[in-house]
Write a protein that holds these residues in place. Structure first.
Motif, PDB file in Angstrom:
ATOM      1  N   LEU A 172       0.839  -1.194   0.000  1.00 53.15           N
ATOM      2  CA  LEU A 172       0.000   0.000   0.000  1.00 53.15           C
ATOM      3  C   LEU A 172       0.876   1.247   0.000  1.00 53.15           C
ATOM      4  O   LEU A 172       1.776   1.390   0.820  1.00 53.15           O
ATOM      5  CB  LEU A 172      -0.917   0.016   1.226  1.00 53.15           C
ATOM      6  N   ILE A 173       0.609   2.129  -0.935  1.00 50.12           N
ATOM      7  CA  ILE A 173       1.304   3.413  -1.015  1.00 50.12           C
ATOM      8  C   ILE A 173       0.289   4.509  -0.744  1.00 50.12           C
ATOM      9  O   ILE A 173      -0.801   4.515  -1.346  1.00 50.12           O
ATOM     10  CB  ILE A 173       1.957   3.619  -2.394  1.00 50.12           C
ATOM     11  N   VAL A 174       0.610   5.399   0.165  1.00 54.88           N
ATOM     12  CA  VAL A 174      -0.282   6.517   0.482  1.00 54.88           C
ATOM     13  C   VAL A 174       0.032   7.643  -0.503  1.00 54.88           C
ATOM     14  O   VAL A 174       1.042   8.339  -0.381  1.00 54.88           O
ATOM     15  CB  VAL A 174      -0.090   6.988   1.935  1.00 54.88           C
ATOM     16  N   GLU A 175      -0.833   7.809  -1.502  1.00 53.97           N
ATOM     17  CA  GLU A 175      -0.609   8.792  -2.557  1.00 53.97           C
ATOM     18  C   GLU A 175      -1.203  10.142  -2.163  1.00 53.97           C
ATOM     19  O   GLU A 175      -2.316  10.224  -1.659  1.00 53.97           O
ATOM     20  CB  GLU A 175      -1.266   8.320  -3.867  1.00 53.97           C
ATOM     21  N   ASP A 176      -0.435  11.189  -2.427  1.00 50.52           N
ATOM     22  CA  ASP A 176      -0.919  12.538  -2.143  1.00 50.52           C
ATOM     23  C   ASP A 176      -2.229  12.805  -2.881  1.00 50.52           C
ATOM     24  O   ASP A 176      -2.411  12.386  -4.026  1.00 50.52           O
ATOM     25  CB  ASP A 176       0.118  13.581  -2.575  1.00 50.52           C
ATOM     26  N   GLY A 177      -3.119  13.519  -2.210  1.00 55.81           N
ATOM     27  CA  GLY A 177      -4.378  13.903  -2.832  1.00 55.81           C
ATOM     28  C   GLY A 177      -5.489  12.889  -2.697  1.00 55.81           C
ATOM     29  O   GLY A 177      -6.621  13.148  -3.129  1.00 55.81           O
ATOM     30  N   THR A 178      -5.209  11.728  -2.092  1.00 51.75           N
ATOM     31  CA  THR A 178      -6.244  10.711  -1.921  1.00 51.75           C
ATOM     32  C   THR A 178      -6.909  10.850  -0.558  1.00 51.75           C
ATOM     33  O   THR A 178      -6.377  11.473   0.372  1.00 51.75           O
ATOM     34  CB  THR A 178      -5.654   9.296  -2.047  1.00 51.75           C
ATOM     35  N   ALA A 179      -8.077  10.238  -0.430  1.00 57.05           N
ATOM     36  CA  ALA A 179      -8.786  10.244   0.845  1.00 57.05           C
ATOM     37  C   ALA A 179      -7.953   9.545   1.920  1.00 57.05           C
ATOM     38  O   ALA A 179      -7.943   9.970   3.088  1.00 57.05           O
ATOM     39  CB  ALA A 179     -10.142   9.561   0.698  1.00 57.05           C
ATOM     40  N   LEU A 180      -7.233   8.489   1.534  1.00 59.13           N
ATOM     41  CA  LEU A 180      -6.383   7.783   2.493  1.00 59.13           C
ATOM     42  C   LEU A 180      -5.283   8.710   3.011  1.00 59.13           C
ATOM     43  O   LEU A 180      -4.996   8.728   4.219  1.00 59.13           O
ATOM     44  CB  LEU A 180      -5.764   6.556   1.827  1.00 59.13           C
ATOM     45  N   ALA A 181      -4.671   9.489   2.124  1.00 59.79           N
ATOM     46  CA  ALA A 181      -3.616  10.409   2.551  1.00 59.79           C
ATOM     47  C   ALA A 181      -4.151  11.437   3.539  1.00 59.79           C
ATOM     48  O   ALA A 181      -3.469  11.792   4.513  1.00 59.79           O
ATOM     49  CB  ALA A 181      -3.012  11.109   1.331  1.00 59.79           C
TER      50      ALA A 181
END
Length: 390
Positions: free
Chosen positions: A208-217
Motif C-alpha cells: 500500500l502506497i499513500v498517494e498525495d491527494g487521496t482520501a487515504l492520505a
C-alpha cells in the motif's frame, strides 16, 4: 495536437495496445488513477461518448503507425472496465479489429471489479476473444476492504475467479494489496489461502502506497490512520513470496508471481512494458511509447473526446527519451525481473557499484546477469538508485 512525430520502429518489435476505461462506480480511498465516478462527470461524458472517441483514436493510431504490425497484446484497464459489461467490452475489441490485425495467440486482458462480474459476464467476454482477466481482490478481510473503501464482499473475488475459469478464460490474475492499516498477519494468511483456493495462475501483490491527494492520505495526515510501516511491509512481502512459492508459483517481477509449468501464465503485456517494447495507449490519460518516443493523452474524458471529435490525436504532451533516459529505464525495469539485468549493459562505474551490491547481499551474479537476492527485492528501488547514482 493533431500529429506527433513517431519514428519508424522495427517491425519485429512487439506492439501492444493499452485501452483506458476511466469510469468507476465509487472512488477507492487509496486510488490516484485517472478515474471518474458518474457524479464527478455529470453530463460531461458518458460511456457511449467514450466508445465513439476510442474508435476515433484507434483509427488515427492505425494511420500514424502505418504500416501496422499485428497487435500481440491488448490490455483494457481502468478504472473499472467491467462496468462496460460484456457487450461494451466486446465493442472495444470490435473497434480494435476494425483498424488492427490481432496476432494469432494474442493475449487479451481486461481488469474487472469482482462485484461487477457474473458467470454471464465472463461467458460474454470469452466469446468476444478475451483470454485473460485481472480481478481486484486486495484482501479477504472485510475490515481491510473497508479501510481501502473497496465495495466488494470478501469471497466474491474468489467466486469470480472460479466463474472466469469455468467460462473458458485461460488465465486469471488476482491483485492483492498488503500493509493496509489494521491488517494483521492472519488477515494476509487468509487472503493467500483464498487466492490459492481460487486456482489462479497469476498473482500480483503491491505494498500500500499513500498517494498525495487521496482520501487515504488525508486520513493519515489527520492521524485517523497510521502510515504503512516499512518493517511490516517487508515481513508481509516475505510471507506472500514464501506462500506462493510453496504453492508452485514463481516470482518473475518483484510484485508478480506466475504458476510454473503453465504456458503463458506470465503477463505478456506487462513484459512488453518492462522490455521497452512498443505500445499505443488509447483513452483518457493513457500513455504510449514507440521507438523511444513517449506521449500521453488529455486526462479528462470530455477534453479527450473533444480532441478526437475535432480530428486530432488527443495528445497532451510528448517526450523523446535520450540514450541516458532509455538506459535508466532499462536498469529500473529489468533489474526488477527474475531474469535480471545483463552485466554488459552496465558501464564500468555501474559495474563497480554492482559489485558492492553483491557484497552487501542485495544482488547475485547469475550467469552473466545481475539478479536481486531475496533481501534485495525488499529494497529494489534503493538498489536501482545505488547502481545509477552511487
Amino acid at each position: 495536437m493533431s500529429n506527433i512525430l513517431i519514428p519508424r520502429s522495427h517491425t519485429e518489435t512487439p506492439l501492444g495496445l493499452y485501452i483506458h476505461v476511466p469510469f468507476c462506480a465509487t472512488r477507492c480511498g487509496y486510488c490516484d488513477f485517472n478515474t471518474y465516478t458518474a457524479g464527478e462527470l455529470g453530463t460531461a461524458a458518458s460511456t457511449d461518448q467514450w466508445l465513439t472517441a476510442l474508435d476515433g483514436e484507434l483509427a488515427m493510431a492505425a494511420r500514424q503507425l502505418a504500416p501496422v504490425r499485428p497487435v500481440s497484446t491488448i490490455f483494457v484497464g481502468g478504472g473499472t472496465p467491467s462496468l462496460l459489461g460484456a457487450e461494451g467490452l466486446g465493442e472495444v475489441l470490435t473497434s480494435v479489429r476494425r483498424y488492427f490485425d490481432i496476432a494469432p495467440g494474442a493475449e487479451i486482458t481486461t481488469e474487472s471489479n469482482p462485484e461487477s462480474t457474473s458467470p454471464g459476464f465472463f461467458e460474454g467476454i470469452a466469446g468476444s476473444g478475451f483470454t485473460r482477466v485481472s480481478l481486484g481482490m486486495q484482501s479477504a478481510a472485510s475490515h481491510v476492504l473497508k479501510v481501502l473503501d473497496r465495495t466488494h464482499t470478501p469471497g466474491r473475488a474468489v467466486a469470480a475467479a472460479l466463474e472466469a475459469r469455468a467460462a473458458g478464460i485461460e488465465h486469471v490474475n488476482l491483485d492483492l494489496i498488503y500493509g493496509t492499516p489494521g491488517e494483521r498477519d492472519e488477515d494476509l494468511r487468509a487472503s493467500l489461502d483464498a487466492v490459492l483456493a481460487a486456482g489462479v495462475d497469476h498473482v500480483s501483490a503491491y505494498a500500500l502506497i499513500v498517494e498525495d491527494g487521496t482520501a487515504l492520505a488525508r486520513k493519515v495526515r489527520r492521524g485517523e490512520l497510521p502510515a504503512p510501516d516499512d518493517d511490516v511491509l517487508a515481513s508481509r512481502y516475505e510471507m506472500i513470496d514464501s506462500t506462493l512459492t510453496a504453492a508452485g508459483m514463481q516470482w518473475y517481477e518483484v510484485s508478480n508471481w506466475a504458476s510454473t509449468g503453465v504456458p503463458d501464465a506470465l503477463c505478456r503485456h506487462n513484459l512488453g512494458y518492462w522490455n521497452s517494447a512498443d505500445w499505443w495507449g488509447a483513452g483518457p490519460g493513457a500513455h504510449s511509447h514507440v521507438a523511444g518516443v513517449r506521449w500521453w493523452n488529455h486526462k479528462h474524458p470530455a477534453r479527450y473526446a473533444a480532441a478526437v471529435g475535432a480530428g486530432e490525436l488527443p495528445v497532451a504532451g510528448t517526450e523523446e527519451l535520450t540514450t541516458d533516459d532509455q538506459h535508466t529505464e532499462r536498469v529500473m525495469l529489468t533489474l526488477r525481473r527474475s531474469t535480471g539485468l545483463p552485466w554488459d549493459e552496465l558501464d564500468a562505474t555501474e559495474q563497480r557499484r554492482a559489485r558492492q551490491t553483491i557484497a552487501d547481499g542485495l544482488t547475485e551474479l547469475v550467469g552473466q546477469s545481475l539478479v536481486l537476492s531475496n533481501r534485495g527485492r525488499l529494497l529494489a528501488d534503493g538498489v536501482v538508485r545505488n547502481l545509477l547514482a552511487g
